[in-house]
Structure formats: C-alpha cells, structure tokens
Design a protein around this motif. Structure first.
Motif, PDB file in Angstrom:
ATOM      1  N   MET A  32     -13.409  -9.442  -6.573  1.00  0.00           N
ATOM      2  CA  MET A  32     -12.160  -8.793  -6.910  1.00  0.00           C
ATOM      3  C   MET A  32     -11.264  -8.764  -5.684  1.00  0.00           C
ATOM      4  O   MET A  32     -11.682  -8.338  -4.615  1.00  0.00           O
ATOM      5  CB  MET A  32     -12.438  -7.368  -7.399  1.00  0.00           C
ATOM      6  N   LYS A  33     -10.061  -9.222  -5.863  1.00  0.00           N
ATOM      7  CA  LYS A  33      -9.066  -9.177  -4.800  1.00  0.00           C
ATOM      8  C   LYS A  33      -7.777  -8.591  -5.378  1.00  0.00           C
ATOM      9  O   LYS A  33      -7.399  -8.905  -6.504  1.00  0.00           O
ATOM     10  CB  LYS A  33      -8.828 -10.567  -4.222  1.00  0.00           C
ATOM     11  N   ALA A  34      -7.142  -7.727  -4.586  1.00  0.00           N
ATOM     12  CA  ALA A  34      -5.907  -7.088  -5.037  1.00  0.00           C
ATOM     13  C   ALA A  34      -4.926  -7.026  -3.875  1.00  0.00           C
ATOM     14  O   ALA A  34      -5.323  -6.980  -2.706  1.00  0.00           O
ATOM     15  CB  ALA A  34      -6.178  -5.688  -5.563  1.00  0.00           C
ATOM     16  N   LEU A  35      -3.643  -7.031  -4.216  1.00  0.00           N
ATOM     17  CA  LEU A  35      -2.560  -6.923  -3.243  1.00  0.00           C
ATOM     18  C   LEU A  35      -1.683  -5.743  -3.619  1.00  0.00           C
ATOM     19  O   LEU A  35      -1.276  -5.605  -4.778  1.00  0.00           O
ATOM     20  CB  LEU A  35      -1.726  -8.210  -3.243  1.00  0.00           C
ATOM     21  N   PHE A  36      -1.385  -4.895  -2.615  1.00  0.00           N
ATOM     22  CA  PHE A  36      -0.406  -3.829  -2.761  1.00  0.00           C
ATOM     23  C   PHE A  36       0.763  -4.195  -1.866  1.00  0.00           C
ATOM     24  O   PHE A  36       0.617  -4.300  -0.647  1.00  0.00           O
ATOM     25  CB  PHE A  36      -0.998  -2.475  -2.344  1.00  0.00           C
ATOM     26  N   ILE A  37       1.919  -4.425  -2.476  1.00  0.00           N
ATOM     27  CA  ILE A  37       3.115  -4.837  -1.746  1.00  0.00           C
ATOM     28  C   ILE A  37       4.242  -3.862  -2.042  1.00  0.00           C
ATOM     29  O   ILE A  37       4.376  -3.380  -3.172  1.00  0.00           O
ATOM     30  CB  ILE A  37       3.511  -6.299  -2.092  1.00  0.00           C
ATOM     31  N   GLY A  38       5.022  -3.566  -1.020  1.00  0.00           N
ATOM     32  CA  GLY A  38       6.145  -2.648  -1.193  1.00  0.00           C
ATOM     33  C   GLY A  38       6.851  -2.458   0.132  1.00  0.00           C
ATOM     34  O   GLY A  38       6.409  -2.959   1.167  1.00  0.00           O
ATOM     35  N   GLY A  39       7.920  -1.712   0.093  1.00  0.00           N
ATOM     36  CA  GLY A  39       8.690  -1.448   1.293  1.00  0.00           C
ATOM     37  C   GLY A  39       7.945  -0.520   2.247  1.00  0.00           C
ATOM     38  O   GLY A  39       6.922   0.073   1.901  1.00  0.00           O
ATOM     39  N   ASP A  98       6.963  -5.604   1.814  1.00  0.00           N
ATOM     40  CA  ASP A  98       7.925  -6.498   1.181  1.00  0.00           C
ATOM     41  C   ASP A  98       9.184  -6.473   2.036  1.00  0.00           C
ATOM     42  O   ASP A  98       9.942  -5.507   2.011  1.00  0.00           O
ATOM     43  CB  ASP A  98       8.230  -6.024  -0.237  1.00  0.00           C
ATOM     44  N   VAL A  99       9.377  -7.525   2.824  1.00  0.00           N
ATOM     45  CA  VAL A  99      10.506  -7.563   3.764  1.00  0.00           C
ATOM     46  C   VAL A  99      11.574  -8.567   3.347  1.00  0.00           C
ATOM     47  O   VAL A  99      12.546  -8.762   4.067  1.00  0.00           O
ATOM     48  CB  VAL A  99      10.030  -7.878   5.205  1.00  0.00           C
ATOM     49  N   GLY A 100      11.417  -9.174   2.193  1.00  0.00           N
ATOM     50  CA  GLY A 100      12.314 -10.243   1.791  1.00  0.00           C
ATOM     51  C   GLY A 100      13.484  -9.828   0.923  1.00  0.00           C
ATOM     52  O   GLY A 100      14.199 -10.679   0.414  1.00  0.00           O
ATOM     53  N   SER A 101      13.718  -8.542   0.755  1.00  0.00           N
ATOM     54  CA  SER A 101      14.787  -8.105  -0.138  1.00  0.00           C
ATOM     55  C   SER A 101      16.084  -7.770   0.577  1.00  0.00           C
ATOM     56  O   SER A 101      17.031  -7.317  -0.041  1.00  0.00           O
ATOM     57  CB  SER A 101      14.329  -6.870  -0.928  1.00  0.00           C
ATOM     58  N   GLY A 102      16.124  -7.989   1.873  1.00  0.00           N
ATOM     59  CA  GLY A 102      17.313  -7.643   2.647  1.00  0.00           C
ATOM     60  C   GLY A 102      18.178  -8.857   2.912  1.00  0.00           C
ATOM     61  O   GLY A 102      18.105  -9.881   2.231  1.00  0.00           O
ATOM     62  N   ILE A 103      18.966  -8.744   3.944  1.00  0.00           N
ATOM     63  CA  ILE A 103      19.856  -9.826   4.331  1.00  0.00           C
ATOM     64  C   ILE A 103      19.110 -10.846   5.183  1.00  0.00           C
ATOM     65  O   ILE A 103      18.021 -10.571   5.680  1.00  0.00           O
ATOM     66  CB  ILE A 103      21.075  -9.287   5.111  1.00  0.00           C
ATOM     67  N   ALA A 153      13.061 -13.118  13.655  1.00  0.00           N
ATOM     68  CA  ALA A 153      13.090 -12.276  12.455  1.00  0.00           C
ATOM     69  C   ALA A 153      13.088 -13.136  11.190  1.00  0.00           C
ATOM     70  O   ALA A 153      12.392 -12.828  10.222  1.00  0.00           O
ATOM     71  CB  ALA A 153      14.299 -11.349  12.470  1.00  0.00           C
ATOM     72  N   ARG A 154      13.865 -14.225  11.197  1.00  0.00           N
ATOM     73  CA  ARG A 154      13.875 -15.125  10.029  1.00  0.00           C
ATOM     74  C   ARG A 154      12.500 -15.761   9.826  1.00  0.00           C
ATOM     75  O   ARG A 154      12.016 -15.849   8.698  1.00  0.00           O
ATOM     76  CB  ARG A 154      14.951 -16.205  10.192  1.00  0.00           C
ATOM     77  N   ASP A 155      11.866 -16.195  10.902  1.00  0.00           N
ATOM     78  CA  ASP A 155      10.529 -16.782  10.803  1.00  0.00           C
ATOM     79  C   ASP A 155       9.532 -15.777  10.244  1.00  0.00           C
ATOM     80  O   ASP A 155       8.690 -16.121   9.412  1.00  0.00           O
ATOM     81  CB  ASP A 155      10.043 -17.280  12.170  1.00  0.00           C
ATOM     82  N   PHE A 156       9.631 -14.519  10.686  1.00  0.00           N
ATOM     83  CA  PHE A 156       8.729 -13.482  10.188  1.00  0.00           C
ATOM     84  C   PHE A 156       8.935 -13.245   8.690  1.00  0.00           C
ATOM     85  O   PHE A 156       7.972 -13.202   7.933  1.00  0.00           O
ATOM     86  CB  PHE A 156       8.922 -12.171  10.967  1.00  0.00           C
ATOM     87  N   VAL A 157      10.171 -13.100   8.279  1.00  0.00           N
ATOM     88  CA  VAL A 157      10.468 -12.860   6.857  1.00  0.00           C
ATOM     89  C   VAL A 157      10.007 -14.052   6.019  1.00  0.00           C
ATOM     90  O   VAL A 157       9.391 -13.873   4.960  1.00  0.00           O
ATOM     91  CB  VAL A 157      11.969 -12.564   6.641  1.00  0.00           C
ATOM     92  N   ASP A 158      10.280 -15.266   6.484  1.00  0.00           N
ATOM     93  CA  ASP A 158       9.849 -16.463   5.755  1.00  0.00           C
ATOM     94  C   ASP A 158       8.325 -16.513   5.649  1.00  0.00           C
ATOM     95  O   ASP A 158       7.776 -16.761   4.568  1.00  0.00           O
ATOM     96  CB  ASP A 158      10.356 -17.731   6.439  1.00  0.00           C
TER      97      ASP A 158
END
Length: 164
Positions: free
Chosen positions: A1-8, A119-124, A131-136
């Motif tokens: 069993m594997k699960a992911l919790f993602i959020g801000g 979840d860091v991909g919802s911003g500008i 920072a772009r490399d990290f978000v990507d």
C-alpha cells in the motif's frame, strides 16, 4: 500500500498523513524525517512536528538516501516530506533524473509507504531559475508518485479528500 498526501504549506497534510499511517500500521511505524536543519525558523517547524508525533513513531533522519533507509526498515514508513527531500537533493548537486531514479526504487518496494508533499505548483512562475527548477521537479515527481500510489489525498484547511 502506498499513499500520497499533497497540499499547501500548513494545510494539515502532515497530521492527516500521520493519523492515516497509524491506522494502517500494526506496529509502530517509521517517520522518515528528510529536513536538514537550515535556520532557527526550520528548527521551530521541526520541533512542532516532533511534538505532534510524540512517541507514536520511530524517527529516522535521512535527508538524501531515502531508498536505502526505507528498504532497511521493517515497518511501514511515513516520508515527511518529499518537498524537503527535493530541496536537499538540489542543494547537494543532484538533478531531476537522480531524484526520479531514487523514487522509482522506493516505489518498487513491497511495503506500506505514505508520502507527504507540498503542492507548490498553483502559484505564479517564479522569477529565478532555482525556484522554477524546484517547482518543476516537484510537479514532475508528484505525478510520478501519484501514478504509483494506491491512494492520493489532497489536503486543504485540514481536510484530506481522496482523489485517487
């Protein structure tokens, strides 16, 4: 069993992931802490996380070699958190391909693993390359983890909703 919790950040994903793995585990699970001590503010965050988990987990601190650590552990594992691991990997000179290889190895293990990820991909789009490399990388790796998890939960305002 594997699960992911993602959020801000401060969405409640960590505490919900902790409660989730405690319900799944027949013995004391492993809390794989990936955060490196960076500054006083990070020290306070780590202190808060330690307070929340009390003695319910066996804590192992490993900021880079998560595959070997998880493989060697005999119980279920909570990886807290993948975002800090990505940060550490970049800081120590690793690239996205190194991260993918490590995660593929982790995801191939036959054991219960719960991942926590910001979840860091919802911003500008950031104004600097790091920072772009990290978000990507975060977006690419979150897709890889989610595709290989049995369950995925999105957390907002302390509520985790199953999306897979």
């Amino acid at each position: 069993m594997k699960a992911l919790f993602i959020g801000g950040i401060k969405s409640g994903k960590s505490i919900n992931a902790q409660n989730y793995i405690l319900k799944l585990s027949s013995s004391k699970p492993c809390y794989l802490a990936t955060t490196e001590f960076i500054d006083a503010g990070m020290k306070e965050r780590i202190k808060e996380h330690k307070k929340n988990r009390r003695d319910k987990f066996n804590t192992i601190e490993e900021s880079l070699k998560i595959y070997e650590t998880i493989k060697a552990n005999k119980t279920s594992v909570l990886v807290e958190c993948v975002s800090m691991w990505i940060n550490n990997m970049f800081h120590h000179g690793f690239d996205i391909e190194d991260m993918k290889k490590e995660l593929f190895r982790v995801l191939g293990l036959d054991k219960t693993i719960v991942f926590v990820l910001n979840d860091v991909g919802s911003g500008i789009i950031a104004d600097n390359k790091l920072a772009r490399d990290f978000v990507d990388a975060s977006g690419i790796l979150s897709q890889l983890i989610a595709q290989n998890c049995d369950e995925v939960y999105h957390t907002i305002a302390g509520i985790s909703t199953r999306i897979k």
